[in-house]
Design an enzyme around this catalytic site. Structure first.
Site, short mmCIF file in Angstrom:
data_model
loop_
_atom_site.label_atom_id
_atom_site.label_comp_id
_atom_site.label_asym_id
_atom_site.label_seq_id
_atom_site.Cartn_x
_atom_site.Cartn_y
_atom_site.Cartn_z
N GLU A 46 0.65 -1.06 -0.06
CA GLU A 46 -0.17 0.04 -0.01
C GLU A 46 0.95 1.33 -0.01
OE1 GLU A 46 -3.24 -2.69 1.09
OE2 GLU A 46 -1.52 -2.61 1.80
N THR A 47 0.38 2.18 -0.66
CA THR A 47 0.94 3.54 -0.47
C THR A 47 -0.29 4.79 -0.05
OG1 THR A 47 2.26 3.18 -2.33
CG2 THR A 47 1.72 5.54 -1.54
#
Length: 273
Positions: A46-47
């Site tokens: 994830e970002t």
């Protein structure tokens, strides 16, 4: 624009679960296409993207999480990573309220570097073991539970920790099972090993074959193992090649998740849309 890579649920670099963190100066999110392009470029589980909110509201920052392929409703390790950046840079105080797809999530940092996140407890519903999941995992499954819409995973209990650690799933088959992913778990083999249960998480349907340490999954693992072990405070171990520990405390419809994080890369994002 600054972009950081933070290893969450770890006290040292190159362990735990890495997440990208982008703190935005504006009071709104950029175009969704740009957010997804950045998350795809970063290519981590994830970002996280966050921007400050006006004072006096229910939350201090707006927060979104994107995998390389899609936006998700809940992410623990990227929330921990974002709180770590806000705290370690002095941008926000010890307690931060995030407005997210899963409601307002609160994080609190202590003086020792640990961060505790207050997340909704996942509702567990027993279900039949999907044949495609059993075949994709290639092992016997003792029980299976749906974890509700926010988490969106299938939680499967295996016979022992060794079975969890030795999994080598068919990811193409798992991607078609219908949920966000599959969490495989078993009780810790060694009661003196520093953790109570072990797990691994597989999420090929959102572009992640294996997530090293999944905070959101522990909102389901905490009630699952608390019911079996008779304690509200537990420690979970997760991972395959990379591993980490998550301290959990079940408080009814809320679950506290505690861990540490370390910033590994601090750089400049040049393609700002």
């Amino acid at each position: 624009m600054r972009i950081r890579i933070v290893d969450a649920f770890s006290e040292r670099p190159f362990a735990g679960n890495p997440a990208g963190v982008v703190l935005l100066d504006s009071g709104t999110f950029p175009d969704d296409v740009w957010l997804q392009q950045v998350a795809t470029e970063v290519n981590l589980s994830e970002t996280a993207f966050a921007h400050p909110l006006p004072e006096g509201g229910d939350a201090d920052w707006a927060l979104r999480w994107l995998t390389p392929a899609a936006e998700v409703n809940m992410c623990g390790h990227a929330t921990l990573a974002t709180a770590h950046v806000l705290h370690s840079t002095g941008t926000a105080p010890g307690t931060v309220r995030f407005s997210t797809r899963s409601g307002v999530l609160t994080t609190t940092a202590d003086d020792r570097g640990s961060i505790t996140m207050d997340f909704p407890t996942a509702p567990l519903t027993p279900v039949e073991v999907p044949r495609v999941v059993a075949e994709a995992l290639g092992t016997d499954i003792l029980s299976a539970h749906d974890t509700g819409p926010s988490v969106g995973d299938l939680l499967v209990e295996l016979a022992d920790e060794r079975s969890v650690r030795s999994l080598s799933p068919d990811f193409r088959a798992l991607a078609g099972h219908g949920g966000r992913g599959v969490i495989a778990t078993a009780r810790a083999e060694n009661p003196d090993g520093g953790y109570d249960f072990a797990s691994r998480g597989f999420f090929p349907s959102v572009g992640i074959e294996e997530d090293p340490v999944t905070g959101s999954a522990h909102t389901a693992l905490a009630p699952f193992w608390s019911a079996r072990l008779g304690r509200t405070a537990l420690v979970g171990f997760q991972g395959g090649a990379r591993t980490g520990l998550v301290r959990t405390e079940l408080r009814g419809d809320r679950t506290l998740l505690t861990g540490t994080a370390v910033t590994v890369i601090d750089g400049e994002l040049l393609a700002t849309g």
